[in-house]
Design a protein around this motif. Structure first.
Motif, PDB file in Angstrom:
ATOM      1  N   LEU A  12      46.901  37.252  43.315  1.00  0.00           N
ATOM      2  CA  LEU A  12      46.399  37.320  44.682  1.00  0.00           C
ATOM      3  C   LEU A  12      45.432  36.168  44.908  1.00  0.00           C
ATOM      4  O   LEU A  12      44.411  36.058  44.217  1.00  0.00           O
ATOM      5  N   THR A  13      45.749  35.308  45.884  1.00  0.00           N
ATOM      6  CA  THR A  13      44.960  34.082  46.073  1.00  0.00           C
ATOM      7  C   THR A  13      44.550  33.822  47.519  1.00  0.00           C
ATOM      8  O   THR A  13      43.755  32.925  47.771  1.00  0.00           O
ATOM      9  N   ASP A  14      45.071  34.572  48.456  1.00  0.00           N
ATOM     10  CA  ASP A  14      44.790  34.285  49.864  1.00  0.00           C
ATOM     11  C   ASP A  14      43.502  34.955  50.326  1.00  0.00           C
ATOM     12  O   ASP A  14      43.120  36.019  49.839  1.00  0.00           O
ATOM     13  N   GLY A  15      42.862  34.341  51.332  1.00  0.00           N
ATOM     14  CA  GLY A  15      41.714  34.951  51.992  1.00  0.00           C
ATOM     15  C   GLY A  15      40.603  35.338  51.042  1.00  0.00           C
ATOM     16  O   GLY A  15      40.085  34.496  50.300  1.00  0.00           O
ATOM     17  N   GLU A  16      40.237  36.617  51.045  1.00  0.00           N
ATOM     18  CA  GLU A  16      39.120  37.099  50.236  1.00  0.00           C
ATOM     19  C   GLU A  16      39.358  36.955  48.742  1.00  0.00           C
ATOM     20  O   GLU A  16      38.419  37.009  47.943  1.00  0.00           O
ATOM     21  N   PHE A  17      40.615  36.758  48.341  1.00  0.00           N
ATOM     22  CA  PHE A  17      40.940  36.661  46.921  1.00  0.00           C
ATOM     23  C   PHE A  17      40.855  35.227  46.386  1.00  0.00           C
ATOM     24  O   PHE A  17      41.003  35.000  45.193  1.00  0.00           O
ATOM     25  N   ALA A  18      40.635  34.263  47.273  1.00  0.00           N
ATOM     26  CA  ALA A  18      40.802  32.857  46.920  1.00  0.00           C
ATOM     27  C   ALA A  18      39.961  32.417  45.729  1.00  0.00           C
ATOM     28  O   ALA A  18      40.435  31.662  44.874  1.00  0.00           O
ATOM     29  N   ASP A  19      38.723  32.887  45.643  1.00  0.00           N
ATOM     30  CA  ASP A  19      37.826  32.415  44.591  1.00  0.00           C
ATOM     31  C   ASP A  19      37.616  33.433  43.470  1.00  0.00           C
ATOM     32  O   ASP A  19      36.771  33.227  42.585  1.00  0.00           O
ATOM     33  N   GLY A  20      38.372  34.532  43.510  1.00  0.00           N
ATOM     34  CA  GLY A  20      38.225  35.568  42.495  1.00  0.00           C
ATOM     35  C   GLY A  20      39.385  35.589  41.514  1.00  0.00           C
ATOM     36  O   GLY A  20      40.288  34.740  41.556  1.00  0.00           O
ATOM     37  N   HIS A  21      39.364  36.591  40.621  1.00  0.00           N
ATOM     38  CA  HIS A  21      40.387  36.725  39.575  1.00  0.00           C
ATOM     39  C   HIS A  21      41.192  38.000  39.834  1.00  0.00           C
ATOM     40  O   HIS A  21      40.947  39.034  39.214  1.00  0.00           O
ATOM     41  N   PHE A  22      42.142  37.904  40.751  1.00  0.00           N
ATOM     42  CA  PHE A  22      42.874  39.086  41.188  1.00  0.00           C
ATOM     43  C   PHE A  22      44.359  38.988  40.859  1.00  0.00           C
ATOM     44  O   PHE A  22      44.979  37.915  40.994  1.00  0.00           O
ATOM     45  N   TYR A  23      44.922  40.128  40.450  1.00  0.00           N
ATOM     46  CA  TYR A  23      46.369  40.232  40.259  1.00  0.00           C
ATOM     47  C   TYR A  23      46.809  41.537  40.912  1.00  0.00           C
ATOM     48  O   TYR A  23      46.149  42.573  40.765  1.00  0.00           O
ATOM     49  N   ALA A  24      47.912  41.488  41.627  1.00  0.00           N
ATOM     50  CA  ALA A  24      48.385  42.657  42.366  1.00  0.00           C
ATOM     51  C   ALA A  24      48.777  43.785  41.417  1.00  0.00           C
ATOM     52  O   ALA A  24      49.435  43.542  40.395  1.00  0.00           O
ATOM     53  N   PRO A  25      48.396  45.028  41.717  1.00  0.00           N
ATOM     54  CA  PRO A  25      48.894  46.165  40.936  1.00  0.00           C
ATOM     55  C   PRO A  25      50.419  46.143  40.900  1.00  0.00           C
ATOM     56  O   PRO A  25      51.069  46.004  41.941  1.00  0.00           O
ATOM     57  N   THR A  26      50.982  46.264  39.697  1.00  0.00           N
ATOM     58  CA  THR A  26      52.394  45.948  39.478  1.00  0.00           C
ATOM     59  C   THR A  26      53.099  47.038  38.693  1.00  0.00           C
ATOM     60  O   THR A  26      52.535  47.592  37.741  1.00  0.00           O
ATOM     61  N   VAL A  27      54.353  47.321  39.083  1.00  0.00           N
ATOM     62  CA  VAL A  27      55.227  48.207  38.317  1.00  0.00           C
ATOM     63  C   VAL A  27      56.492  47.450  37.959  1.00  0.00           C
ATOM     64  O   VAL A  27      57.130  46.837  38.829  1.00  0.00           O
ATOM     65  N   LEU A  28      56.844  47.481  36.672  1.00  0.00           N
ATOM     66  CA  LEU A  28      58.076  46.868  36.187  1.00  0.00           C
ATOM     67  C   LEU A  28      59.008  47.961  35.687  1.00  0.00           C
ATOM     68  O   LEU A  28      58.578  48.875  34.985  1.00  0.00           O
ATOM     69  N   SER A  29      60.290  47.876  36.037  1.00  0.00           N
ATOM     70  CA  SER A  29      61.301  48.779  35.494  1.00  0.00           C
ATOM     71  C   SER A  29      62.252  47.990  34.615  1.00  0.00           C
ATOM     72  O   SER A  29      62.207  46.751  34.561  1.00  0.00           O
ATOM     73  N   GLU A  30      63.131  48.727  33.908  1.00  0.00           N
ATOM     74  CA  GLU A  30      64.137  48.134  33.021  1.00  0.00           C
ATOM     75  C   GLU A  30      63.491  47.243  31.957  1.00  0.00           C
ATOM     76  O   GLU A  30      63.997  46.170  31.614  1.00  0.00           O
ATOM     77  N   VAL A  31      62.369  47.724  31.449  1.00  0.00           N
ATOM     78  CA  VAL A  31      61.664  46.997  30.395  1.00  0.00           C
ATOM     79  C   VAL A  31      62.306  47.311  29.043  1.00  0.00           C
ATOM     80  O   VAL A  31      62.691  48.456  28.772  1.00  0.00           O
ATOM     81  N   THR A  32      62.415  46.306  28.193  1.00  0.00           N
ATOM     82  CA  THR A  32      63.072  46.447  26.888  1.00  0.00           C
ATOM     83  C   THR A  32      62.167  45.939  25.768  1.00  0.00           C
ATOM     84  O   THR A  32      61.219  45.178  26.021  1.00  0.00           O
ATOM     85  N   PRO A  33      62.457  46.339  24.522  1.00  0.00           N
ATOM     86  CA  PRO A  33      61.576  45.986  23.407  1.00  0.00           C
ATOM     87  C   PRO A  33      61.469  44.495  23.107  1.00  0.00           C
ATOM     88  O   PRO A  33      60.539  44.090  22.394  1.00  0.00           O
TER      89      PRO A  33
END
Length: 484
Positions: A359-380
């Motif tokens: 996340l880099t736009d607006g209020e996130f520009a100068d911070g350390h943000f990553y969007a809450p994320t869900v991944l499916s079909e994950v493998t070993p």
């Protein structure tokens, strides 16, 4: 713009002071990169001076009665609760977690002070019958001595009280090095301990810009009897190696790679709600946060629908803002790790159901943000399946067989926390017995308390914190053989 304040952050022998050479380093707000203070950058000589002060104070402190030490911890507990809002506000600014979560941590931190105030009076010995009529055996517990403590940034107040509380209760003295990113929280905790009546030299604080020499000093200085560390497994190994060479006591609370298993008889909605709540605890920056979500195939669709919706509704931002539930990551390297793990997973076939971006736009520009994320079909074969994430990314793996999922859950070098959801008490007990982890939450996402032992096995650490076990980490056992 007002000048950034300098904080005298070295507390040695009961005196607050700057570094002798004037060195200092900046403390920043991870949500916007703003410098909020500078603190003293102590040198190795000042670490040694703190150890000397702790060593000089040890005899008098350990000679105090358990009731005297207990009363000081009770006063510290009261002061911490009185200042809870100020401490929480500082924590949100310095570490980034939402204000509501910071308030919860302050209460949790205070719990350790009152718990060990009580445990100080419960360090019991025992007598042992002898085969000789003219002999008696008496077992006593004595303080181990000077403790070198290193605490992390993710829980910058409670991890201090979880170590300092039992050490003081046991009659030990302490030198603490807090994380470089959160020294201000440590300063305020030590001000409370000072005001509560902890005598000069009993607790000492050294803030440093470079932590490596402190670890070396703790593990080689003959006046340090025990080292306690919470942090990464890599650093824990180095400290354990150093402590081993000098035969020092050591306790380590290290990384985790927690499995979260949803069996076919579980309520998928209930499980998904718990899964979302624990995943974004402290923006995922907690060693007990699940890193692998194993969901039975029969429940996968319903679980993912609810899980993804709840993760997607989480609002990222500055923790002081109303409604924010996900704060920033602690630094840029953490965001880079999220991008690397998600990128690798997608390249190998995983699907991004929500989030998946910096996340880099607006209020996130100068911070350390990553969007809450869900991944499916994950493998070993994916990095995220093996490597601790320590961030707001949830990989989901579908399974079909109980034996297979337990094998997958145990297929890690870590062994801290684990979670299972089931309505079958027999299955729950059997699974608990087979999981190789120090803690198991059964339909419970928060199996922690000051009254409960916290710790892991394998690469997740050595020893336990909290509970009765917590104070015994700071005690030695002595046998007295008495001829009568």
């Amino acid at each position: 713009m007002s000048e950034v304040p300098f904080v005298e952050s070295l507390f040695i022998g009961g005196t607050w002071r700057p570094a002798r050479d004037g060195a200092a380093f900046a403390v920043t707000d991870p949500s916007n990169g703003r410098e909020i203070a500078t603190v003293a950058a102590g040198a190795v000589d000042e670490v040694r001076e703190a150890i000397d002060a702790a060593h000089d104070a040890l005899e008098a402190w350990s000679a105090r009665t358990a009731y005297e030490r207990s009363e000081i911890l009770y006063r510290a507990h009261r002061l911490m609760l009185e200042r809870a809002e100020e401490l929480a506000t500082l924590m949100t600014t310095e570490q980034g977690k939402p204000l509501r979560a910071a308030r919860t941590e302050v209460r949790y931190a205070a719990d350790f002070l009152v718990w060990f105030a009580e445990e100080a009076k419960r360090v019991y010995g025992r007598t042992i019958p002898s085969a000789r009529a003219d002999q008696r055996f008496i077992v006593q517990h004595q303080p181990v001595g000077v403790v070198g403590a290193v605490t992390p940034w993710n829980y910058p107040i409670s991890m201090i009280t979880r170590k300092v509380g039992p050490a003081l209760a046991a009659g030990c003295t302490v030198v603490l090095k807090p994380a470089e990113t959160t020294p201000l929280c440590a300063v305020e905790v030590f001000r409370i301990l000072e005001e509560a009546g902890v005598p000069p030299g009993v607790v000492n604080l050294v803030t440093v810009a470079d932590p490596a020499p402190v670890g070396t000093e703790f593990t080689t200085n003959p006046k340090v009897a025990k080292v306690t560390f919470t942090g990464s497994t890599a650093v824990g190994r180095m400290l354990a190696e150093g402590a081993g060479r000098s035969l020092k006591r050591i306790s380590l609370e290290l990384g985790g790679h927690a499995p979260f298993i949803v069996f076919d008889d579980a309520d998928p909605v209930h499980a998904a709600k718990g899964a979302a709540a624990i995943k974004l605890l402290n923006t995922g920056q907690a060693c007990i946060v699940p890193n692998r979500y194993f969901v039975h195939a029969s429940l996968a669709t319903e679980f993912l629908d609810v899980f993804t919706a709840r993760i997607g509704r989480m609002r990222a931002g500055n923790g002081h803002q109303e409604g924010v539930t996900v704060g920033p990551l602690i630094d840029a390297a953490s965001v880079d790790r999220m991008e690397r793990q998600v990128g690798d997973a997608v390249q190998r076939g995983a699907k991004v159901l929500v989030g998946g971006e910096r996340l880099t736009d607006g209020e996130f520009a100068d911070g350390h943000f990553y969007a809450p994320t869900v991944l499916s079909e994950v493998t070993p074969d994916m990095t995220i399946y093996r490597e601790e994430t320590f961030g707001p990314v949830a990989p989901v793996i579908v399974f079909g067989d109980d034996d297979d999922v337990i094998a997958m859950a145990n297929d890690t070098s870590y062994g801290l926390a684990s979670y299972i959801y089931t309505t079958d008490i027999g299955r729950a007990l059997r699974t608990c017995e087979r999981l190789r982890f120090g803690m198991v939450g059964v339909n419970d996402i928060n199996p922690t308390s000051a009254a409960a032992p916290f710790g892991g096995v394998k690469d997740s650490g050595i020893g336990r914190e909290g509970a009765q076990e917590g104070i015994h980490e700071y005690l030695e056992t002595r046998l007295v053989g008495l001829s009568v």
